[in-house]
Design an enzyme around this catalytic site. Sequence first.
Site, short mmCIF file in Angstrom:
data_model
loop_
_atom_site.label_atom_id
_atom_site.label_comp_id
_atom_site.label_asym_id
_atom_site.label_seq_id
_atom_site.Cartn_x
_atom_site.Cartn_y
_atom_site.Cartn_z
N HIS A 78 0.84 -1.21 0.00
CA HIS A 78 0.00 0.00 0.00
C HIS A 78 0.87 1.25 0.00
O HIS A 78 0.59 2.22 -0.72
CB HIS A 78 -0.92 0.01 1.21
CG HIS A 78 -1.65 1.29 1.42
ND1 HIS A 78 -2.60 1.75 0.53
CD2 HIS A 78 -1.54 2.21 2.40
CE1 HIS A 78 -3.06 2.92 0.97
NE2 HIS A 78 -2.43 3.22 2.09
N ASP A 81 2.19 1.76 -3.47
CA ASP A 81 1.12 2.26 -4.34
C ASP A 81 0.87 3.74 -4.10
O ASP A 81 0.71 4.52 -5.04
CB ASP A 81 -0.18 1.48 -4.10
CG ASP A 81 -0.15 0.07 -4.65
OD1 ASP A 81 0.75 -0.23 -5.46
OD2 ASP A 81 -1.04 -0.72 -4.27
#
Length: 120
Positions: A78, A81
């Site tokens: 995450h 990203d």
Amino acid sequence: MLEEKKVQDAMQIILHAGDARLHCMNGLKAIENSDFDKAKDEIKRANDEIVKAHRIQTNCITNETQGEAGEYSVLFAHAQDTLMTIYSEINIAKRMIKIFEAYDARLTILERLKRVNEHE
């Protein structure tokens, strides 16, 4: 212990990337107001934050390539990203500054020409 380090690194990436996004959004707001100096300053600040996040990511990847155990982490994925998304936003904002500066310059020229023509 290694897992704790990965969590801390992921959170630092997310925090720096989040700060970068805030500066990027401030830069976009400045573009809306034709304040290109402020926009450039905010984008520079965004870039400084995204570089910090990228360094942490690079260090993690380097450590893993040198043999440190590297188990998959949803939080770290995450963080990566988030980093790359905001990096893209910054690049788009940089281009938008150039586009709107050029647009503003053209409008200024047209307005001057209109005033000159009105006085003739």
